[in-house]
Scaffold this motif. Structure first.
Motif, PDB file in Angstrom:
ATOM      1  N   UNK A  37      -6.788  -6.674   6.130  1.00 47.27           N
ATOM      2  CA  UNK A  37      -7.453  -5.577   6.830  1.00 47.27           C
ATOM      3  C   UNK A  37      -7.441  -4.346   5.914  1.00 47.27           C
ATOM      4  N   UNK A  38      -8.383  -3.444   6.117  1.00 46.55           N
ATOM      5  CA  UNK A  38      -8.517  -2.269   5.253  1.00 46.55           C
ATOM      6  C   UNK A  38      -7.208  -1.488   5.129  1.00 46.55           C
ATOM      7  N   UNK A  39      -6.582  -1.189   6.255  1.00 44.80           N
ATOM      8  CA  UNK A  39      -5.343  -0.403   6.219  1.00 44.80           C
ATOM      9  C   UNK A  39      -4.242  -1.163   5.489  1.00 44.80           C
ATOM     10  N   UNK A  40      -4.137  -2.458   5.743  1.00 48.31           N
ATOM     11  CA  UNK A  40      -3.123  -3.274   5.074  1.00 48.31           C
ATOM     12  C   UNK A  40      -3.351  -3.288   3.566  1.00 48.31           C
ATOM     13  N   UNK A  41      -4.600  -3.453   3.162  1.00 44.61           N
ATOM     14  CA  UNK A  41      -4.959  -3.463   1.736  1.00 44.61           C
ATOM     15  C   UNK A  41      -4.625  -2.115   1.103  1.00 44.61           C
ATOM     16  N   UNK A  42      -4.931  -1.018   1.809  1.00 39.60           N
ATOM     17  CA  UNK A  42      -4.640   0.317   1.283  1.00 39.60           C
ATOM     18  C   UNK A  42      -3.137   0.522   1.096  1.00 39.60           C
ATOM     19  N   UNK A  43      -2.346   0.031   2.040  1.00 41.62           N
ATOM     20  CA  UNK A  43      -0.895   0.174   1.946  1.00 41.62           C
ATOM     21  C   UNK A  43      -0.354  -0.611   0.755  1.00 41.62           C
ATOM     22  N   UNK A  44      -0.772  -1.853   0.608  1.00 41.20           N
ATOM     23  CA  UNK A  44      -0.301  -2.681  -0.515  1.00 41.20           C
ATOM     24  C   UNK A  44      -0.727  -2.057  -1.848  1.00 41.20           C
ATOM     25  N   UNK A  45      -1.978  -1.642  -1.943  1.00 38.82           N
ATOM     26  CA  UNK A  45      -2.487  -1.047  -3.184  1.00 38.82           C
ATOM     27  C   UNK A  45      -1.757   0.251  -3.514  1.00 38.82           C
ATOM     28  N   UNK A  46      -1.533   1.090  -2.528  1.00 36.97           N
ATOM     29  CA  UNK A  46      -0.846   2.364  -2.753  1.00 36.97           C
ATOM     30  C   UNK A  46       0.611   2.141  -3.149  1.00 36.97           C
ATOM     31  N   UNK A  47       1.270   1.241  -2.475  1.00 38.65           N
ATOM     32  CA  UNK A  47       2.686   0.973  -2.726  1.00 38.65           C
ATOM     33  C   UNK A  47       2.918   0.415  -4.133  1.00 38.65           C
ATOM     34  N   UNK A  48       2.006  -0.438  -4.582  1.00 41.68           N
ATOM     35  CA  UNK A  48       2.171  -1.086  -5.888  1.00 41.68           C
ATOM     36  C   UNK A  48       1.400  -0.390  -7.005  1.00 41.68           C
ATOM     37  N   UNK A  49       0.688   0.673  -6.666  1.00 42.93           N
ATOM     38  CA  UNK A  49      -0.021   1.430  -7.693  1.00 42.93           C
ATOM     39  C   UNK A  49      -1.228   0.705  -8.253  1.00 42.93           C
ATOM     40  N   UNK A  50      -1.951   0.001  -7.413  1.00 40.18           N
ATOM     41  CA  UNK A  50      -3.141  -0.724  -7.859  1.00 40.18           C
ATOM     42  C   UNK A  50      -4.337   0.222  -7.832  1.00 40.18           C
ATOM     43  N   UNK A  51      -4.795   0.615  -8.994  1.00 45.31           N
ATOM     44  CA  UNK A  51      -5.941   1.507  -9.092  1.00 45.31           C
ATOM     45  C   UNK A  51      -5.589   2.977  -8.995  1.00 45.31           C
ATOM     46  N   UNK A  52      -4.337   3.284  -8.772  1.00 44.81           N
ATOM     47  CA  UNK A  52      -3.869   4.669  -8.663  1.00 44.81           C
ATOM     48  C   UNK A  52      -2.351   4.671  -8.841  1.00 44.81           C
ATOM     49  N   UNK A  53      -1.767   5.835  -9.024  1.00 39.90           N
ATOM     50  CA  UNK A  53      -0.301   5.876  -9.157  1.00 39.90           C
ATOM     51  C   UNK A  53       0.395   5.355  -7.900  1.00 39.90           C
ATOM     52  N   UNK A  54       1.574   4.767  -8.089  1.00 42.86           N
ATOM     53  CA  UNK A  54       2.370   4.261  -6.968  1.00 42.86           C
ATOM     54  C   UNK A  54       2.723   5.401  -6.026  1.00 42.86           C
ATOM     55  N   UNK A  55       2.826   5.060  -4.751  1.00 38.28           N
ATOM     56  CA  UNK A  55       3.253   6.028  -3.740  1.00 38.28           C
ATOM     57  C   UNK A  55       4.443   5.467  -2.992  1.00 38.28           C
ATOM     58  N   UNK A  56       5.265   6.357  -2.475  1.00 35.78           N
ATOM     59  CA  UNK A  56       6.411   5.940  -1.677  1.00 35.78           C
ATOM     60  C   UNK A  56       5.953   5.593  -0.264  1.00 35.78           C
TER      61      UNK A  56
END
Length: 82
Positions: free
Chosen positions: A29-48
């Motif tokens: 799902x979009x939100x799930x994908x955004x969380x995984x990508x943000x957490x692991x820094x996929x396409x952008x810096x990692x976030x806490x």
């Protein structure tokens, strides 16, 4: 350096890996994908988890639960393809 013409170069492996990762993430799902990508820094810096939670207006605990559930789904998808 000796190059083995039968082995793909690192760049082609990176491209193939990125394509496979993008395909796997597309099943979330979009939100799930955004969380995984943000957490692991996929396409952008990692976030806490805290920063992700703040941006999405949910708790850190919810971010952790969504991340864990999403990673289980991705692992399951990868093991089923083998």
């Amino acid at each position: 350096m000796i190059v083995d013409e039968h082995q793909p170069c690192d760049d082609s492996l990176s491209v193939e890996y990125a394509e496979q990762l993008e395909l796997a993430l597309s099943f979330l799902a979009d939100r799930d994908r955004d969380i995984v990508a943000s957490y692991h820094g996929l396409g952008a810096p990692k976030k806490t988890q805290g920063k992700i939670a703040e941006e999405l207006g949910i708790t850190r605990s919810a971010v952790g639960q969504i991340h864990d559930r999403s990673m289980r789904r991705l692992r399951l998808m990868l093991t089923e393809k083998r």
